[in-house]
Design a protein around this motif. Structure first.
Motif, PDB file in Angstrom:
ATOM      1  N   VAL A  86       7.980   6.520   5.099  1.00 17.87           N
ATOM      2  CA  VAL A  86       6.515   6.493   5.281  1.00 17.87           C
ATOM      3  C   VAL A  86       6.173   6.543   6.763  1.00 17.87           C
ATOM      4  O   VAL A  86       5.247   7.242   7.182  1.00 17.87           O
ATOM      5  CB  VAL A  86       5.905   5.239   4.617  1.00 17.87           C
ATOM      6  CG1 VAL A  86       4.419   5.158   4.912  1.00 17.87           C
ATOM      7  CG2 VAL A  86       6.124   5.271   3.116  1.00 17.87           C
TER       8      VAL A  86
ATOM      9  N   ILE B 170       2.304  14.920   0.074  1.00 23.07           N
ATOM     10  CA  ILE B 170       1.152  15.724   0.512  1.00 23.07           C
ATOM     11  C   ILE B 170       1.527  17.209   0.574  1.00 23.07           C
ATOM     12  O   ILE B 170       0.841  18.055  -0.001  1.00 23.07           O
ATOM     13  CB  ILE B 170       0.653  15.253   1.901  1.00 23.07           C
ATOM     14  CG1 ILE B 170       0.272  13.776   1.880  1.00 23.07           C
ATOM     15  CG2 ILE B 170      -0.457  16.140   2.441  1.00 23.07           C
ATOM     16  CD1 ILE B 170      -1.155  13.453   1.623  1.00 23.07           C
TER      17      ILE B 170
ATOM     18  N   LEU C  65      -8.511   4.102   1.654  1.00 25.01           N
ATOM     19  CA  LEU C  65      -7.955   3.298   2.752  1.00 25.01           C
ATOM     20  C   LEU C  65      -8.899   3.326   3.953  1.00 25.01           C
ATOM     21  O   LEU C  65      -9.174   2.288   4.574  1.00 25.01           O
ATOM     22  CB  LEU C  65      -6.584   3.856   3.143  1.00 25.01           C
ATOM     23  CG  LEU C  65      -5.757   3.025   4.113  1.00 25.01           C
ATOM     24  CD1 LEU C  65      -5.016   1.924   3.367  1.00 25.01           C
ATOM     25  CD2 LEU C  65      -4.726   3.884   4.842  1.00 25.01           C
TER      26      LEU C  65
ATOM     27  N   ILE D 241       0.854  -1.211   0.000  1.00 29.84           N
ATOM     28  CA  ILE D 241       0.000   0.000   0.000  1.00 29.84           C
ATOM     29  C   ILE D 241       0.883   1.252   0.000  1.00 29.84           C
ATOM     30  O   ILE D 241       0.654   2.203  -0.740  1.00 29.84           O
ATOM     31  CB  ILE D 241      -0.939  -0.002   1.240  1.00 29.84           C
ATOM     32  CG1 ILE D 241      -2.004  -1.093   1.091  1.00 29.84           C
ATOM     33  CG2 ILE D 241      -1.589   1.355   1.447  1.00 29.84           C
ATOM     34  CD1 ILE D 241      -2.874  -1.295   2.324  1.00 29.84           C
TER      35      ILE D 241
ATOM     36  N   ILE E  65       3.745   9.136   8.600  1.00 30.10           N
ATOM     37  CA  ILE E  65       2.629   8.762   9.471  1.00 30.10           C
ATOM     38  C   ILE E  65       2.807   9.447  10.833  1.00 30.10           C
ATOM     39  O   ILE E  65       1.851   9.902  11.450  1.00 30.10           O
ATOM     40  CB  ILE E  65       2.518   7.219   9.612  1.00 30.10           C
ATOM     41  CG1 ILE E  65       2.096   6.622   8.264  1.00 30.10           C
ATOM     42  CG2 ILE E  65       1.515   6.823  10.700  1.00 30.10           C
ATOM     43  CD1 ILE E  65       2.066   5.103   8.210  1.00 30.10           C
TER      44      ILE E  65
ATOM     45  N   TRP F  68      -7.815   4.149  -6.734  1.00 26.52           N
ATOM     46  CA  TRP F  68      -6.826   3.342  -6.010  1.00 26.52           C
ATOM     47  C   TRP F  68      -6.500   2.076  -6.803  1.00 26.52           C
ATOM     48  O   TRP F  68      -5.324   1.726  -6.985  1.00 26.52           O
ATOM     49  CB  TRP F  68      -7.388   2.995  -4.621  1.00 26.52           C
ATOM     50  CG  TRP F  68      -6.332   2.666  -3.606  1.00 26.52           C
ATOM     51  CD1 TRP F  68      -5.020   3.023  -3.645  1.00 26.52           C
ATOM     52  CD2 TRP F  68      -6.504   1.920  -2.410  1.00 26.52           C
ATOM     53  NE1 TRP F  68      -4.370   2.555  -2.532  1.00 26.52           N
ATOM     54  CE2 TRP F  68      -5.263   1.880  -1.755  1.00 26.52           C
ATOM     55  CE3 TRP F  68      -7.595   1.294  -1.808  1.00 26.52           C
ATOM     56  CZ2 TRP F  68      -5.076   1.220  -0.542  1.00 26.52           C
ATOM     57  CZ3 TRP F  68      -7.410   0.655  -0.593  1.00 26.52           C
ATOM     58  CH2 TRP F  68      -6.162   0.610   0.031  1.00 26.52           C
TER      59      TRP F  68
ATOM     60  N   LEU G  33       4.237  21.413   7.457  1.00 26.37           N
ATOM     61  CA  LEU G  33       3.621  20.383   6.609  1.00 26.37           C
ATOM     62  C   LEU G  33       3.941  20.582   5.122  1.00 26.37           C
ATOM     63  O   LEU G  33       3.821  19.656   4.330  1.00 26.37           O
ATOM     64  CB  LEU G  33       2.104  20.347   6.820  1.00 26.37           C
ATOM     65  CG  LEU G  33       1.639  19.847   8.188  1.00 26.37           C
ATOM     66  CD1 LEU G  33       0.129  20.007   8.335  1.00 26.37           C
ATOM     67  CD2 LEU G  33       2.029  18.403   8.426  1.00 26.37           C
TER      68      LEU G  33
HETATM   69  C1  LIG Z   1      -3.120   4.825   0.747  1.00 22.34           C
HETATM   70  C2  LIG Z   1      -2.526   5.461   1.913  1.00 22.34           C
HETATM   71  C3  LIG Z   1      -1.238   4.989   2.353  1.00 22.34           C
HETATM   72  C4  LIG Z   1      -0.836   5.514   3.666  1.00 22.34           C
HETATM   73  C5  LIG Z   1       0.577   5.526   3.871  1.00 22.34           C
HETATM   74  C6  LIG Z   1       1.261   6.748   4.315  1.00 22.34           C
HETATM   75  C7  LIG Z   1       0.523   7.944   4.529  1.00 22.34           C
HETATM   76  C8  LIG Z   1       1.281   9.083   5.017  1.00 22.34           C
HETATM   77  C9  LIG Z   1       0.422  10.247   5.060  1.00 22.34           C
HETATM   78  C10 LIG Z   1       0.946  11.397   5.732  1.00 22.34           C
HETATM   79  C11 LIG Z   1       0.016  12.524   5.757  1.00 22.34           C
HETATM   80  C12 LIG Z   1       0.600  13.723   6.376  1.00 22.34           C
HETATM   81  C13 LIG Z   1      -0.177  14.936   6.269  1.00 22.34           C
HETATM   82  C14 LIG Z   1      -1.360  15.020   7.150  1.00 22.34           C
HETATM   83  C15 LIG Z   1      -1.524  16.169   7.881  1.00 22.34           C
HETATM   84  C16 LIG Z   1      -2.152  15.995   9.218  1.00 22.34           C
HETATM   85  C17 LIG Z   1      -1.383  16.576  10.243  1.00 22.34           C
HETATM   86  C18 LIG Z   1      -2.046  17.217  11.328  1.00 22.34           C
HETATM   87  O1  LIG Z   1      -3.054  16.888  11.880  1.00 22.34           O
HETATM   88  O2  LIG Z   1      -1.281  18.257  11.669  1.00 22.34           O
HETATM   89  C19 LIG Z   1      -1.312  18.687  12.954  1.00 22.34           C
HETATM   90  C20 LIG Z   1      -1.477  20.169  12.993  1.00 22.34           C
HETATM   91  O3  LIG Z   1      -2.778  20.446  12.676  1.00 22.34           O
HETATM   92  C21 LIG Z   1      -1.158  20.692  14.339  1.00 22.34           C
HETATM   93  O4  LIG Z   1       0.054  20.228  14.699  1.00 22.34           O
HETATM   94  P1  LIG Z   1       0.515  20.130  16.234  1.00 22.34           P
HETATM   95  O5  LIG Z   1       0.752  21.525  16.717  1.00 22.34           O
HETATM   96  O6  LIG Z   1      -0.570  19.440  17.015  1.00 22.34           O
HETATM   97  O7  LIG Z   1       1.777  19.341  16.181  1.00 22.34           O
END
Ligand SMILES: CCCCCCCCCCCCCCCCCC(=O)OC[C@@H](O)COP(=O)(O)O
Ligand SMILES: CC/C=C\C/C=C\C/C=C\C/C=C\C/C=C\C/C=C\CCC(=O)SCCNC(=O)CCNC(=O)[C@H](O)C(C)(C)COP(=O)(O)OP(=O)(O)OC[C@H]1O[C@@H](n2cnc3c(N)ncnc32)[C@H](O)[C@@H]1OP(=O)(O)O
Length: 378
Positions: free
Chosen positions: A352, A132, A64, A17, A356, A311, A126
């Protein structure tokens, strides 16, 4: 445990995945880069293309959640507001307590057809997350350093850009500014006390500047605020790793549509309006904890097949080169090539895992761990 449930927990499935997500994501990032010349020729077309490309990435995570983990997302809202969802631009306000709250948000974006164009006021860190974060750059996401003196100019500029956006979009604001922890809650309630504001039990005190500036600059572009309150049944604590392991969660989202016209433009009044909204949100959470449901009827939009089809498309496209590569690898019999491949796989899975980790609250920032300067406003 059923056989398929056991299958979903296997590391090899997760590896596959993640392989599909990484490779397809990098292809999408590359294609986004290729749209750069188009921005000079036809900006609106470039924006539309980028929305479709972003959909290819975000919808994999939605698939997912919906299809792999089978998580149920239930929407509580009133029937008069429902027809507007997905048909207008809106500012979405959401509580920030759960590691997958953004993913549940994306799921509703998908159901209402605004996934590719959805936006968020995101912390700058981010923007550097591969796939992303890089994708968001092309989606004209609004980034902030959470230092108002430095953010004011860039946030306003980014908001102005959205005035002629060619697709309907939802602009998500986590007004609490950071995820809920006991420590951050305690400190923010000390701030509330000093400001003469009522204490909140389930939320951090909202940071009002981002909201007020968004309302001011998107007036005429967005028509409503969707006040959204998310909770999970049976005190579930959902995680992205749980979703990857195929664990099913039950999300309940309560949404109230508030016309933008009813929100004051004046900064102080707008800030007070937001504080009052969070006091109401706190009451909804209290009632949810007592009764196990939000007020009003449930009107959950049905599944759309596109996320799953997208997907499957990437899985089929990327399965063939993977098989070919593995075949050639073992046929070559070269220890060096096999060793290099294993090291690359290991590095990719570490990458990865790091991505996560961005969603994990215990790896969160220290923002909100200090009180800062406080003006009495109540
Ligand atoms: C098909 C899918 C496969 C899955 C495999 C890998 C997936 C990896 C995905 C990563 C995604 C990352 C971006 C998501 C953003 C969410 C982050 C988030 O919630 O940020 C926190 C902030 O708001 C506040 O930060 P803090 O001050 O709490 O710190
Ligand atoms: C039908 C279905 C409906 C809905 C579906 C739901 C959702 C779907 C929608 C869209 C999905 C789209 C995308 C989702 C994808 C991914 C999202 C992932 C993650 C990104 C999220 C983030 O990165 S969150 C972090 C960044 N964002 C924010 O911080 C936004 C909120 N913050 C602000 O607005 C801030 O004002 C700011 C960032 C603009 C500036 O911050 P700064 O700290 O510099 O300034 P402030 O002036 O606000 O702070 C000082 C004031 O705060 C008081 N203070 C001090 N200490 C504290 C404290 N500990 N707690 C509270 N308050 C504090 C201080 O006294 C100052 O007070 P003033 O009175 O002077 O304002």
């Amino acid at each position: 445990m059923e056989l398929f449930g056991l299958f979903k927990m296997q590391f090899i499935c997760h590896l596959f995945i993640c392989y599909v997500f990484l490779v397809s994501g990098l292809i999408v990032n590359f294609l986004q880069l290729c749209t750069l010349p188009l921005w000079c020729i036809n900006k609106q077309l470039a924006r539309k293309v980028n929305c479709r490309l972003a959909y290819c990435v975000c919808s994999q995570m939605v698939a997912l959640l919906e299809w792999w983990s089978g998580t149920e997302c239930t929407l509580y809202t009133d029937p008069e507001s429902y027809p507007f969802y997905g048909k207008e631009n809106a500012i979405v306000i959401l509580n920030h307590n759960f590691e997958i709250d953004f993913l549940c948000g994306w799921t509703f974006c998908e159901r209402f057809g605004v996934l590719g164009s959805s936006k968020v006021l995101a912390k700058k860190e981010l923007a550097y997350v591969p796939i992303i974060g890089w994708m968001w750059y092309f989606l004209e996401m609004v980034f902030c350093k959470r230092k108002w003196e430095e953010d004011q100019k860039t946030v306003v500029q980014s908001l102005q850009q959205l005035k002629d956006y060619p697709e309907n979009f939802w602009f998500l604001l986590y007004c609490e500014g950071t995820r809920f922890t006991q420590k951050k809650h305690k400190i923010s309630m000390e701030v509330a006390e000093k400001k003469g504001l009522p204490k909140l039990k389930y939320h951090l005190l909202p940071r009002t500047k981002g909201f007020c500036v968004t309302v001011q600059h998107l007036r005429g572009t967005v028509t409503a605020v969707y006040d959204s309150t998310l909770n999970f049944r049976n005190n579930e604590i959902p995680t992205l790793l749980g979703v990857l392991n195929g664990k099913k969660y039950h999300a309940d989202l309560y949404v109230r549509r508030i016309p933008l016209d009813s929100i004051p433009d004046n900064e102080a009044e707008c800030a007070m309006w937001l504080h009052k909204l969070y006091q109401e949100k706190d009451e909804f959470q209290e009632k949810y904890n007592l009764t196990g449901r939000f007020p009003g009827p449930t009107l959950t939009p049905s599944f759309r097949p596109w996320a799953l089809l997208n997907w499957l498309f990437w899985i089929l496209l990327l399965l063939f080169p993977l098989c070919l590569l593995l075949l050639q690898l073992f046929q070559s019999g070269s220890t060096f090539i096999i060793f290099t491949t294993v090291v690359l796989c290991f590095a990719a899975s570490l990458g990865v895992r790091w991505m996560i980790g961005q969603t994990e609250i215990n790896k969160g920032s220290s923002y909100g761990n200090k009180g800062g300067q406080v003006n009495n406003i109540a």
